[in-house]
Motif scaffolding. Structure first.
Motif, PDB file in Angstrom:
ATOM      1  N   ALA A   1      32.401   6.765 -15.900  1.00  0.00           N
ATOM      2  CA  ALA A   1      33.053   6.790 -16.273  1.00  0.00           C
ATOM      3  C   ALA A   1      33.494   7.040 -17.769  1.00  0.00           C
TER       4      ALA A   1
ATOM      5  N   TRP B   1      34.499   9.560  -9.118  1.00  0.00           N
ATOM      6  CA  TRP B   1      34.501  10.786  -9.053  1.00  0.00           C
ATOM      7  C   TRP B   1      33.471  11.425  -8.571  1.00  0.00           C
TER       8      TRP B   1
ATOM      9  N   ARG C   1      34.709   4.391 -11.683  1.00  0.00           N
ATOM     10  CA  ARG C   1      35.398   4.206 -12.879  1.00  0.00           C
ATOM     11  C   ARG C   1      36.197   2.824 -12.522  1.00  0.00           C
TER      12      ARG C   1
ATOM     13  N   LEU D   1      31.952   9.691 -19.745  1.00  0.00           N
ATOM     14  CA  LEU D   1      31.618  10.502 -19.384  1.00  0.00           C
ATOM     15  C   LEU D   1      32.194  12.022 -21.208  1.00  0.00           C
TER      16      LEU D   1
ATOM     17  N   LEU E   1      37.343  19.274 -17.759  1.00  0.00           N
ATOM     18  CA  LEU E   1      36.099  19.398 -17.736  1.00  0.00           C
ATOM     19  C   LEU E   1      35.381  20.293 -16.790  1.00  0.00           C
TER      20      LEU E   1
ATOM     21  N   ALA F   1      30.972   9.591 -11.584  1.00  0.00           N
ATOM     22  CA  ALA F   1      31.241   8.742 -12.125  1.00  0.00           C
ATOM     23  C   ALA F   1      32.370   7.872 -11.854  1.00  0.00           C
TER      24      ALA F   1
END
Lengths: 148, 143
Positions: free
Chosen positions: B41, B77, B58, B44, B129, B56
């Motif tokens: 993450a 994610w 985290r 990103l 995003l 992603a």
């Protein structure tokens, strides 16, 4: 032949009330710890101060529904960022539970928790960090209430 | 004895299950560009997002519980383009679950994890995003 259970039921009700009261008070200590940790986070930019000012942890049960604290937190958010204060907690007291809720009372709190893969998240991580200790806080409170 | 997991190694282990392990092959096949659609993450960047769908990782907190147990939180994610809806993301949830269920995570220290729990969160859309659709998938590893 009938048996009168009214006295045992009355006693059981009083025990339930004391357990609830003890758990609520014990969890209030835990809620303070959680709130402090959440308020000290550096996870977000804190542009207006609204998120930090409106971050609170409340205990919700038949003893107290937390509405006063939640309302004050939403007002604090509005004071820092007008129009963006919001109550994000909708939990009704119930006789069979005592709930700890951590929240930031802004209308963008959910956005902070999820944007850019949780880069600014702090509510969920804080609860994940401390939720394992809540049982101890509740048990400690119940023990104090029972032994009083 | 209080377990003392190596968080860096644990994070790498969780990540590699999807990125490179054999058990993650079906996940990579369902992503936009295979292993290139799997990232941390912290990497990103809205300007250079991988091919969709992508995932992603985290790492979350690693609290101790009652001084006898560690619990590490990770969140994958899952992201996809708005025109795709959530169908591909919801399918990925099952594939990722199967990847972790196929073989126990090798433990960095003090034996194998006592249990692993995977749960999907609420669907959403991220304005920061490129308005991508997302679903968070939380993995809890306990020692």
């Amino acid at each position: 032949m009938t048996t009168d259970f009214s006295q045992p039921y009355t006693w059981l009700d009083s025990v339930e009330q004391r357990v609830t009261r003890g758990a609520h008070h014990g969890l209030s200590t835990g809620a303070n710890v959680i709130a402090q940790a959440a308020q000290q986070t550096g996870a977000y930019n804190d542009d207006t101060g609204a998120t930090r000012a409106s971050t609170v942890a409340v205990v919700i049960s038949t003893i107290d529904d937390g509405s006063g604290t939640l309302s004050a937190a939403a007002s604090a958010a509005d004071a820092h960022n007008p129009g963006h204060g919001q109550n994000n907690v909708s939990i009704s007291p119930s006789a069979d539970r005592v709930v700890v809720a951590l929240t930031s009372q802004t209308d963008y709190a959910g956005f902070l928790e999820t944007t850019r893969a949780g880069r600014n998240a702090f509510i969920q991580p804080t609860m994940q960090q401390f939720q394992g200790q809540l049982g101890q806080y509740a048990a400690s409170g119940v023990k104090q209430e029972i032994e009083a | 004895m209080i377990p003392t997991p190596n968080i860096a190694v644990l994070t790498a282990t969780v990540y590699s299950r999807l990125k490179t392990d054999t058990e993650g092959a079906s996940v990579r096949a369902a992503l936009g560009a295979g292993a290139s659609s799997i990232l941390h993450a912290g990497d990103l960047d809205a300007a250079t997002l991988p091919a969709r769908p992508f995932v992603a990782l985290r790492r979350g907190p690693v609290p101790t519980v009652n001084r006898s147990e560690w619990r590490a939180y990770f969140t994958w994610w899952l992201y996809d383009s708005p025109e795709q809806g959530y169908y591909r993301l919801d399918s990925l949830i099952r594939l990722i679950g199967q990847a972790y269920a196929a073989r126990d995570l090798s433990a960095p220290v003090d034996g194998a994890p006592s249990w692993i729990e995977l749960s999907a969160g609420q669907q959403g859309q991220d304005a920061k995003l490129n308005s991508l659709l997302f679903v968070p998938l939380t993995l809890v590893v306990s020692f």
